[in-house]
Design an enzyme around this catalytic site. Structure first.
Site, PDB file in Angstrom:
ATOM      1  N   GLU A 132       0.824  -1.214   0.000  1.00  0.00           N
ATOM      2  CA  GLU A 132       0.000   0.000   0.000  1.00  0.00           C
ATOM      3  C   GLU A 132       0.855   1.260   0.000  1.00  0.00           C
ATOM      4  O   GLU A 132       0.635   2.175   0.795  1.00  0.00           O
ATOM      5  CB  GLU A 132      -0.935  -0.003   1.207  1.00  0.00           C
ATOM      6  CG  GLU A 132      -1.924  -1.135   1.173  1.00  0.00           C
ATOM      7  CD  GLU A 132      -2.967  -1.083   2.293  1.00  0.00           C
ATOM      8  OE1 GLU A 132      -2.884  -0.232   3.186  1.00  0.00           O
ATOM      9  OE2 GLU A 132      -3.891  -1.923   2.249  1.00  0.00           O
ATOM     10  N   GLU A 185      -3.762  -9.190   0.603  1.00  0.00           N
ATOM     11  CA  GLU A 185      -4.298  -8.898   1.940  1.00  0.00           C
ATOM     12  C   GLU A 185      -5.813  -8.781   1.860  1.00  0.00           C
ATOM     13  O   GLU A 185      -6.333  -8.072   0.995  1.00  0.00           O
ATOM     14  CB  GLU A 185      -3.669  -7.586   2.420  1.00  0.00           C
ATOM     15  CG  GLU A 185      -3.889  -7.316   3.878  1.00  0.00           C
ATOM     16  CD  GLU A 185      -3.173  -6.048   4.341  1.00  0.00           C
ATOM     17  OE1 GLU A 185      -1.996  -5.847   3.979  1.00  0.00           O
ATOM     18  OE2 GLU A 185      -3.804  -5.263   5.047  1.00  0.00           O
TER      19      GLU A 185
HETATM   20  C1  GAL Z   1      -4.078  -2.600   5.596  1.00  0.00           C
HETATM   21  C2  GAL Z   1      -2.578  -2.524   5.852  1.00  0.00           C
HETATM   22  C3  GAL Z   1      -2.195  -3.365   7.040  1.00  0.00           C
HETATM   23  C4  GAL Z   1      -3.099  -3.094   8.197  1.00  0.00           C
HETATM   24  C5  GAL Z   1      -4.518  -3.380   7.777  1.00  0.00           C
HETATM   25  C6  GAL Z   1      -5.521  -3.224   8.886  1.00  0.00           C
HETATM   26  O1  GAL Z   1      -4.520  -1.592   4.793  1.00  0.00           O
HETATM   27  O2  GAL Z   1      -1.883  -2.977   4.731  1.00  0.00           O
HETATM   28  O3  GAL Z   1      -0.858  -3.092   7.395  1.00  0.00           O
HETATM   29  O4  GAL Z   1      -2.955  -1.768   8.562  1.00  0.00           O
HETATM   30  O5  GAL Z   1      -4.859  -2.498   6.739  1.00  0.00           O
HETATM   31  O6  GAL Z   1      -6.803  -3.469   8.405  1.00  0.00           O
END
Ligand code: GAL
Length: 822
Positions: free
Chosen positions: A424, A515
């Site tokens: 991100e 993710e």
């Molecule tokens: C994502 C990020 C993670 C964590 C997660 C929490 O956007 O890549 O590191 O912060 O959100 O939901």
């Protein structure tokens, strides 16, 4: 000048010969060139003016060490975004040591697997260097500065984690990974000096290519033989030799190829490992030996079929994890990592993403051995910072070196299948993001052309029609990184609604969900009705003022972040389409920091499928029912409610057609999962007593489960994960303590404070309950329970013998267990 000399396979074939399996020389393999340098460090927390004073208190300890985890929780300590709440600071470590006179002819180097962060190191007063990145391993040559014989040497390490916040999650502070002293001949294979690949793999035969780097630090030319032998389970299976000649103070590279017939392939189900032992022989004598563990496997990411391993389609069922080990903090302990992986494996997980940094080497040794599909990640940010004092300050000077070093260190691990160049990164929307992406992809391919490159993007494609996850006020720019040509796999963070259209949006690039999910739960806490979804916080960019006064979150799979999705919704999509190679769920374990949706007094995450102490939340069993063949029948919630209150009961099950539920012997009905359902549910007024579920297949009982109404807390029960551990000063026994009623039923609301005592050659390494709001020390000898459970971790000393661990709490019957140190 670097002189490269490639010796080609044709030449090597002349020297190469195959050994029979009996012809093992595993003894010679035992020669270790590196020894642990972890013991007897002196530690001091504070600035250099204080350190110099005669009153300065230096503490003796062993590393890996994390001083943050020893500190007090406070909202003044922003070790992670709105959480972590443990202190950083400036720390110093020093260690004195002597070296035998005979060692003066050798090269001596020190290797740090990771120091968080911005370390500076001196040996005997001479400055060795600075390494800002806290997750990268590095080595310094000590040879020019050393004393031999009786004279002491002193190494001094400054660790600067004072400028906070510099991370979005809990980082830990200090020499939190292992340290090694490495001694070699002046003619040797340098650090990360081999690259083992398997260019051709079939079930009948595999071609193994070993690229070896040689360094000659002598003042004259050196000639010799380079011999590489391959071992499978300590049996030598093949060997190859080549002659070399290296000029003084020069390096050289040699490429050797070896055919292995009937190779034992590495897979997630059966992770077979080989090792390549490289020996440098001069005048018949072995003067250096370097061992590389590797695996033989063939894989690809396919546009239609997703991930293919050794010719078979494998869905990647992965989790993201941060590096902290819960109550142990960031301080690396191999058994603690192994336990985390065991808990994941048992749930059916087959993949790990090292969010968002290079992991401890021990994690990769274990994923190789246990069979996980690892996505190894380099950075959480590039040029553009996500927090003050962030790595971006070091980007210009260090990113190329950090990226390369991660690749060089880890490219031989068979468990790594994907390199991620970032998570991100804010640049993803701009042309600059495409440029940096291409640069990092180029570096990656130069060091390792065998694995695909991806990045976690949010999201790779964003259309108004899909605008249900991020709720930006402004229409989004196209994702420049996704379109840059840098990526071999399009990496999606969240945006699950767009997955079915992946082949339309990116017809030429395979899919991976880097993710997903970000669903929330407190272990053992439930809200009714369970079939409504709560979005907490309501928007990603707005403060959250909802939720519960005690900062709890329901553990029915019904609470998610606005960018995320529930566990069930996410898996249903991934499961449905073959071209979706798989996903990495945010997260396998709760971690310190990022206590979304709350802020202080919460200090650790709610995202984990497993809590910070290692106790599974209920969704664990949904995955287990889907991902393993082990019979599952899991009932939730607990059975202590108000008489007459309307409650929901869920069952996760597999290997069965239906589940019948009984309340105090009376049938509450039989339910079957319909369509793509992942659980069944009953709703009725609560009556205390015994809830019993029976799963059946073809009319035959598969499993029975009971949940009983617990009486008042009355007793403590201890369950060590291992009753016998090694007396090596490092091994751990993880002891679960349950608070039960008189009949042994867990009291699901008990939160008594439990005190621990240990007698014998062991110590308490940590205590935890998995409660994200607790401010009790992880390093104390007592801790309050969450939902009837506490964990105490016992660390072995170095003398064998029995260790007795006792748990006590006011008015509860005490419990004792014996751990044997061997
Ligand atoms: C994502 C990020 C993670 C964590 C997660 C929490 O956007 O890549 O590191 O912060 O959100 O939901």
């Amino acid at each position: 000048m670097l002189q490269k000399r490639y010796i080609f396979p044709a030449l090597i074939l002349f020297f190469s010969f195959l050994y029979s399996c009996e012809n093992s020389s595993s003894e010679a393999r035992q020669v270790e060139r590196k020894i642990s340098f972890n013991e007897d460090w002196q530690f001091f927390l504070g600035d250099s003016s204080k350190m110099a004073s005669s009153e300065a208190q230096w503490r003796t300890l062993n590393v890996p060490h994390d001083w943050s985890i020893e500190g007090d929780f406070s909202p003044e300590h922003p070790a992670g975004v709105g959480g972590g709440a443990l202190p950083g600071g400036l720390g110093w470590y020093k260690k004195s040591f002597t070296l035998a006179a005979k060692d003066s002819t050798k090269l001596t180097a020190v290797t740090f697997d990771g120091v968080y962060q911005d370390s500076e190191i001196w040996i005997n007063g001479s400055y060795l260097g600075n390494r800002p990145n806290g997750y990268i391993g590095f080595q310094y040559d000590l040879t020019p500065y050393l004393n031999y014989g009786d004279e002491q040497n002193e190494i001094l390490v400054k660790v600067n984690n004072a400028d906070q916040p510099n991370s979005r999650w809990y980082s830990g502070s200090g020499i939190y990974r292992n340290v090694w002293l490495e001694q070699t001949d002046k003619l040797h294979v340098p650090q990360w000096g081999t690259f083992v690949t398997t260019p051709k793999v079939s079930r009948d035969s595999a071609l193994v290519q070993v690229e070896v780097r040689l360094a000659n630090k002598y003042s004259g030319v050196k000639n010799g033989i380079l011999e590489t032998s391959l071992y499978y389970k300590d049996q030598e299976v093949a060997s190859v030799t080549a002659e070399f000649e290296i000029q003084a103070q020069d390096t050289s590279e040699v490429t050797q190829q070896i055919t292995v017939s009937q190779p034992q392939l590495w897979s997630t189900e059966d992770p077979q490992l080989y090792s390549a032992v490289t020996r440098i022989k001069v005048e018949g004598e072995v003067i250096d030996q370097y061992t590389t563990q590797f695996g033989i496997r063939d894989f690809k990411f396919d546009l239609e079929k997703g991930f293919i391993l050794n010719g078979e389609q494998v869905k990647i069922k992965g989790v993201n994890n941060h590096h902290d080990l819960g109550p142990l903090g960031a301080a690396v302990n191999k058994r603690a990592i192994e336990r985390q992986l065991e808990i994941m494996k048992e749930m059916g997980v087959n993949g790990i993403r090292t969010a968002h940094n290079p992991p401890a080497p021990e994690l990769l040794e274990l994923t190789d051995k246990m069979g996980f599909i690892v996505m190894a990640e380099s950075f959480d940010m590039w040029e553009r910072a996500k927090t003050e004092n962030a790595y971006s300050n070091f980007w210009d000077e260090w990113h190329e070196r950090d990226m390369k070093d991660m690749l060089l260190r880890d490219r031989n691990h068979p468990s790594i299948f994907i390199w991620s160049i970032g998570n991100e990164v804010p640049e993803q929307w701009s042309e600059r993001g495409a440029e940096i992406g291409r640069e990092l992809a180029r570096i990656t391919k130069e060091v390792d052309p065998t694995r695909p490159v991806t990045a976690g993007m949010n999201p790779p494609v964003h259309t108004n029609e899909d605008d249900v996850t991020l709720q930006f006020d402004e229409p989004q720019q196209p994702n420049a990184l996704a379109g840059s040509g840098a990526l071999d796999l399009i990496g999606y963070n969240y945006a699950h609604q767009t997955y079915p259209k992946h082949q339309v949006n990116f017809p030429n690039t395979p899919f991976i969900a880097t993710e997903t999910t970000s669903a929330l739960a407190t272990r053992g806490y439930y809200e009714f009705p369970s079939d409504t979804t709560k979005i907490w916080p309501v928007r990603w960019d707005l403060p959250f003022d909802g939720g519960n006064a005690d900062n709890t979150v329901s553990a029915f799979d019904q609470v998610r972040t606005p960018w995320g999705s529930t566990h069930e919704t996410t898996w249903k999509i991934i499961k449905k389409h073959d071209f979706l190679s798989g996903f990495y769920i945010w997260t396998g374990f709760d971690y310190l920091g990022e206590p979304t949706p709350y802020g202080w007094p919460s200090r650790s995450s709610y995202f984990g499928i497993v809590d910070l102490a290692g106790f599974p939340k209920d969704s664990y069993y949904m995955y287990k029912s889907e991902w393993t063949n082990e019979p599952v029948l899991h009932l939730l919630p607990h059975w202590n409610w108000e008489e007459g209150q309307t409650v929901d009961v869920w069952a996760y099950y597999n290997n069965a057609d239906e589940v019948e539920l009984f309340l105090n012997g009376e049938s509450m009905g039989t339910k079957k999962k319909q369509g793509d359902d992942l659980h069944v549910m009953w709703r009725f007024p609560f009556k205390k007593g015994i809830l019993k579920a029976v799963s059946r297949k073809d009319g035959q009982v598969v499993l029975e489960r009971e949940v009983k109404t617990a009486g008042e807390p009355a007793m403590l029960k201890m369950q060590p994960d291992r009753q016998t551990i090694k007396a090596d000063g490092q091994d751990l026994s993880f002891i679960t303590v349950n608070i039960t009623d008189e009949d042994g039923t867990i009291a699901p609301r008990a939160n008594n404070v439990i005190h621990f005592e240990v007698t014998g050659n062991a110590e308490i390494a940590g205590v935890a309950s998995g409660d994200p709001t607790s401010h009790e020390s992880f390093k104390g000898s007592s801790h309050s329970a969450l939902s009837g459970k506490v964990l105490v971790i016992i660390r072995a000393g170095k003398e064998a013998g029995p260790v007795e661990v006792t748990a006590t709490a006011n008015s509860l019957q005490i419990a004792t267990t014996t751990i044997n140190l061997e």
